[in-house]
Write an enzyme that holds these catalytic residues in place. Structure first.
Site, PDB file in Angstrom:
ATOM      1  N   LEU A 190      38.166  47.066  36.444  1.00 53.74           N
ATOM      2  CA  LEU A 190      37.591  47.861  37.543  1.00 53.74           C
ATOM      3  C   LEU A 190      37.079  46.950  38.659  1.00 53.74           C
ATOM      4  CD1 LEU A 190      35.638  50.575  35.489  1.00 53.74           C
ATOM      5  CD2 LEU A 190      37.917  50.736  36.514  1.00 53.74           C
ATOM      6  N   GLU A 243      33.501  57.790  29.495  1.00 54.62           N
ATOM      7  CA  GLU A 243      34.401  58.137  30.607  1.00 54.62           C
ATOM      8  C   GLU A 243      35.634  57.225  30.598  1.00 54.62           C
ATOM      9  OE1 GLU A 243      32.672  57.762  34.536  1.00 54.62           O
ATOM     10  OE2 GLU A 243      34.547  58.324  35.519  1.00 54.62           O
ATOM     11  N   LYS A 250      31.984  53.220  43.594  1.00 58.98           N
ATOM     12  CA  LYS A 250      30.520  53.333  43.700  1.00 58.98           C
ATOM     13  C   LYS A 250      29.925  52.466  44.804  1.00 58.98           C
ATOM     14  CE  LYS A 250      28.403  51.240  39.987  1.00 58.98           C
ATOM     15  NZ  LYS A 250      28.335  51.070  38.518  1.00 58.98           N
ATOM     16  N   TRP A 305      41.028  41.163  31.981  1.00 56.25           N
ATOM     17  CA  TRP A 305      39.600  41.379  32.259  1.00 56.25           C
ATOM     18  C   TRP A 305      39.343  41.948  33.655  1.00 56.25           C
ATOM     19  CZ3 TRP A 305      37.284  38.257  36.089  1.00 56.25           C
ATOM     20  CH2 TRP A 305      37.862  37.002  36.345  1.00 56.25           C
ATOM     21  N   SER A 306      38.118  42.467  33.811  1.00 59.23           N
ATOM     22  CA  SER A 306      37.668  43.106  35.068  1.00 59.23           C
ATOM     23  C   SER A 306      38.665  44.136  35.587  1.00 59.23           C
ATOM     24  CB  SER A 306      37.354  42.064  36.142  1.00 59.23           C
ATOM     25  OG  SER A 306      36.092  41.473  35.894  1.00 59.23           O
ATOM     26  N   ASP A 364      35.034  41.472  22.915  1.00 57.88           N
ATOM     27  CA  ASP A 364      35.188  40.148  23.516  1.00 57.88           C
ATOM     28  C   ASP A 364      33.840  39.582  23.977  1.00 57.88           C
ATOM     29  OD1 ASP A 364      36.996  38.069  24.864  1.00 57.88           O
ATOM     30  OD2 ASP A 364      35.801  38.753  26.561  1.00 57.88           O
ATOM     31  N   ARG A 381      25.938  46.261  38.990  1.00 55.12           N
ATOM     32  CA  ARG A 381      26.179  44.819  38.821  1.00 55.12           C
ATOM     33  C   ARG A 381      25.901  44.038  40.099  1.00 55.12           C
ATOM     34  NH1 ARG A 381      31.569  42.719  35.950  1.00 55.12           N
ATOM     35  NH2 ARG A 381      30.554  43.800  34.234  1.00 55.12           N
ATOM     36  N   TYR A 414      28.362  33.496  27.965  1.00 61.96           N
ATOM     37  CA  TYR A 414      27.763  34.747  28.421  1.00 61.96           C
ATOM     38  C   TYR A 414      26.272  34.770  28.070  1.00 61.96           C
ATOM     39  CZ  TYR A 414      32.555  36.516  29.106  1.00 61.96           C
ATOM     40  OH  TYR A 414      33.859  36.695  29.514  1.00 61.96           O
ATOM     41  N   GLN A 463      29.387  55.525  30.588  1.00 65.97           N
ATOM     42  CA  GLN A 463      30.542  54.862  31.235  1.00 65.97           C
ATOM     43  C   GLN A 463      31.638  54.602  30.203  1.00 65.97           C
ATOM     44  OE1 GLN A 463      28.908  51.273  32.936  1.00 65.97           O
ATOM     45  NE2 GLN A 463      28.014  52.310  34.695  1.00 65.97           N
TER      46      GLN A 463
HETATM   47  N1  NAP Z   1      38.029  35.420  30.669  1.00 60.91           N
HETATM   48  C1  NAP Z   1      37.274  35.539  31.714  1.00 60.91           C
HETATM   49  O1  NAP Z   1      37.138  34.627  32.537  1.00 60.91           O
HETATM   50  C2  NAP Z   1      36.520  36.828  31.919  1.00 60.91           C
HETATM   51  C3  NAP Z   1      35.843  37.064  33.138  1.00 60.91           C
HETATM   52  C4  NAP Z   1      35.173  38.268  33.300  1.00 60.91           C
HETATM   53  C5  NAP Z   1      35.178  39.200  32.290  1.00 60.91           C
HETATM   54  N2  NAP Z   1      35.816  38.947  31.100  1.00 60.91           N
HETATM   55  C6  NAP Z   1      35.790  39.916  29.978  1.00 60.91           C
HETATM   56  O2  NAP Z   1      36.241  41.184  30.439  1.00 60.91           O
HETATM   57  C7  NAP Z   1      35.245  42.170  30.173  1.00 60.91           C
HETATM   58  C8  NAP Z   1      35.326  43.252  31.212  1.00 60.91           C
HETATM   59  O3  NAP Z   1      35.098  42.697  32.511  1.00 60.91           O
HETATM   60  P1  NAP Z   1      34.163  43.464  33.531  1.00 60.91           P
HETATM   61  O4  NAP Z   1      32.871  43.809  32.874  1.00 60.91           O
HETATM   62  O5  NAP Z   1      34.135  42.692  34.785  1.00 60.91           O
HETATM   63  O6  NAP Z   1      35.005  44.823  33.692  1.00 60.91           O
HETATM   64  P2  NAP Z   1      35.048  45.881  34.870  1.00 60.91           P
HETATM   65  O7  NAP Z   1      35.612  47.115  34.266  1.00 60.91           O
HETATM   66  O8  NAP Z   1      35.752  45.336  36.045  1.00 60.91           O
HETATM   67  O9  NAP Z   1      33.524  46.104  35.278  1.00 60.91           O
HETATM   68  C9  NAP Z   1      32.623  46.697  34.378  1.00 60.91           C
HETATM   69  C10 NAP Z   1      31.373  47.148  35.125  1.00 60.91           C
HETATM   70  O10 NAP Z   1      31.688  48.199  36.047  1.00 60.91           O
HETATM   71  C11 NAP Z   1      30.711  49.219  35.973  1.00 60.91           C
HETATM   72  N3  NAP Z   1      31.342  50.417  35.397  1.00 60.91           N
HETATM   73  C12 NAP Z   1      32.187  50.469  34.323  1.00 60.91           C
HETATM   74  N4  NAP Z   1      32.583  51.717  34.086  1.00 60.91           N
HETATM   75  C13 NAP Z   1      32.025  52.488  35.027  1.00 60.91           C
HETATM   76  C14 NAP Z   1      32.089  53.871  35.303  1.00 60.91           C
HETATM   77  N5  NAP Z   1      32.831  54.696  34.566  1.00 60.91           N
HETATM   78  N6  NAP Z   1      31.376  54.339  36.363  1.00 60.91           N
HETATM   79  C15 NAP Z   1      30.629  53.513  37.139  1.00 60.91           C
HETATM   80  N7  NAP Z   1      30.527  52.184  36.913  1.00 60.91           N
HETATM   81  C16 NAP Z   1      31.230  51.670  35.864  1.00 60.91           C
HETATM   82  C17 NAP Z   1      29.603  48.680  35.071  1.00 60.91           C
HETATM   83  O11 NAP Z   1      28.691  47.895  35.848  1.00 60.91           O
HETATM   84  P3  NAP Z   1      27.314  48.467  36.463  1.00 60.91           P
HETATM   85  O12 NAP Z   1      27.007  49.769  35.808  1.00 60.91           O
HETATM   86  O13 NAP Z   1      26.327  47.418  36.183  1.00 60.91           O
HETATM   87  O14 NAP Z   1      27.591  48.585  37.925  1.00 60.91           O
HETATM   88  C18 NAP Z   1      30.370  47.746  34.167  1.00 60.91           C
HETATM   89  O15 NAP Z   1      29.571  46.771  33.526  1.00 60.91           O
HETATM   90  C19 NAP Z   1      33.932  41.357  30.154  1.00 60.91           C
HETATM   91  O16 NAP Z   1      32.904  42.015  29.458  1.00 60.91           O
HETATM   92  C20 NAP Z   1      34.381  40.109  29.433  1.00 60.91           C
HETATM   93  O17 NAP Z   1      34.435  40.336  28.037  1.00 60.91           O
HETATM   94  C21 NAP Z   1      36.484  37.771  30.925  1.00 60.91           C
END
Ligand code: NAP
Length: 333
Positions: free
Chosen positions: A211, A297, A219, A208-209, A49, A229, A54, A294
């Site tokens: 975590l 995991e 963390k 989305w998001s 995605d 982040r 972005y 990550q």
């Molecule tokens: N439609 C929308 O409005 C919208 C909005 C937001 C996102 N999205 C989509 O959803 C996707 C996922 O969202 P998100 O990135 O916010 O997902 P998330 O799973 O909530 O956060 C991911 C972030 O958490 C940290 N992380 C992930 N796995 C980890 C682990 N095992 N251990 C420690 N830290 C970990 C990393 O950041 P750090 O290592 O930098 O801390 C990673 O970039 C986005 O890439 C995008 O494609 C869509």
């Protein structure tokens, strides 16, 4: 990896997918981005995605370059992008016919692709654009073969219903899926507001998001680790979001959830992702990562789903204490 139907469509999407927000073209270099993609693909992810907004289009460019460089077969992949914030000009934003068509073509150019599998309206724009204009333009993208399915992201349920009504009346292609936020802290829309849309339209969801931007890994329990982040410049708004009293109340529960995860031989991120996957209205959970470790995991969360018995889910419910209220059934009251 498990593959699920995208709502009532014929498309099969990996239960866990991978997104490029914050990371591609911004937080991580291309080698790390490639390593994350490879780790996700190795685990069976078929859906990636991105969005025109972005990193001001750089995320699409990186994803497109890497898909080519890795030599992946296009038909094995589902790629999505999202339109709304395409630039600074008065016609670069929103869901007018002009921006939808021009935005889609520009995205495809950056992705170096002839089509995307899914395309989303990244937010509602009905204050400025009649819903019929948007539905007609999205339907046009599908008719032209620039996208196979179109959907919405963070639209109120009543507007999604209106889009379906317009599509039915005008014989246009209706939306197939919605992309809402969904995680242990943020549940109402997916579990309550959209409930009738699954039933009435077979709506799929690419959530989305999962975590909560990393909060659900635990963390941030003792501050903000360097490189994470929340430490990045320009993400103060995200730090603020998790400083509210409700967020702090939930953050206090992470210790209990972490202990529960350990008792299931899972990590906290795996428990949080598996919990999202337990919801049958979720077609795919879009994960994010800044490192391939990550990804590795997180992908194991698929194995943890089988350990979420009804008793475990009930324990989680008691810890969270934020289950959305069910609509009353007046026959049984
Ligand atoms: N439609 C929308 O409005 C919208 C909005 C937001 C996102 N999205 C989509 O959803 C996707 C996922 O969202 P998100 O990135 O916010 O997902 P998330 O799973 O909530 O956060 C991911 C972030 O958490 C940290 N992380 C992930 N796995 C980890 C682990 N095992 N251990 C420690 N830290 C970990 C990393 O950041 P750090 O290592 O930098 O801390 C990673 O970039 C986005 O890439 C995008 O494609 C869509």
């Amino acid at each position: 990896m498990e593959y699920r139907s995208l709502g009532r469509s014929g498309l099969k999407v990996s239960a866990l997918s991978f997104g490029t927000w914050v990371t591609f073209g911004e937080q991580v270099g291309e080698d790390t981005a490639a390593a994350c993609l490879v780790a996700a693909r190795k685990a069976g992810v078929n859906f990636f995605d991105t969005a025109e907004s972005y990193a001001q289009g750089r995320a699409e460019a990186v994803l497109g370059r890497l898909v080519r460089k890795l030599g992946w077969k296009r038909s094995d992949l589902l790629v999505s992008t999202k339109l709304f914030w395409g630039g600074d000009g008065p016609n670069d934003t929103g869901l007018s016919r002009k921006h939808i068509v021009e935005g889609a073509l520009a995205s495809l150019g950056r992705l170096q692709m002839d089509y995307v599998d899914l395309i989303f309206c990244h937010r509602p724009d009905d204050r400025h654009t009649p819903v019929e204009e948007t539905v007609r333009a999205m339907s046009h993208l599908v008719d032209r073969g620039l996208a196979f399915y179109w959907g919405t992201s963070e639209w109120p349920a009543e507007l999604i219903r209106e889009a379906h009504d317009v599509a039915r009346r005008e014989r246009l292609v209706p939306p197939t899926m919605e992309q809402p936020q969904y995680n242990m802290f943020h549940r109402d829309r997916v579990e309550s507001e959209y409930r009738r849309l699954y039933r009435d339209f077979g709506m799929g969801t690419t959530v989305w998001s999962p975590l909560a931007s990393g909060f659900l890994t635990g963390k941030y329990a003792h501050g903000v680790p360097a490189g994470s982040r929340l430490s990045l410049r320009g993400y103060g708004w995200l730090r603020q979001r998790y400083g509210t009293p409700e967020a702090l109340r939930l953050l206090k529960k992470l210790g209990q959830l972490d202990r529960l995860a350990a008792s299931l031989k899972a990590t906290m991120p795996q428990l949080a992702l598996a919990w999202c996957l337990e919801n049958p209205d979720v077609s795919t959970v879009i994960t994010g990562a800044s490192r391939p470790e990550q990804v590795a995991e997180n992908m194991k969360a698929v194995d943890a789903v089988g350990r979420l018995s009804p008793e475990v889910m009930e324990k989680i419910e008691r810890i969270l204490g934020n289950k959305p209220k069910a609509e009353p059934d007046f026959r049984t009251q």
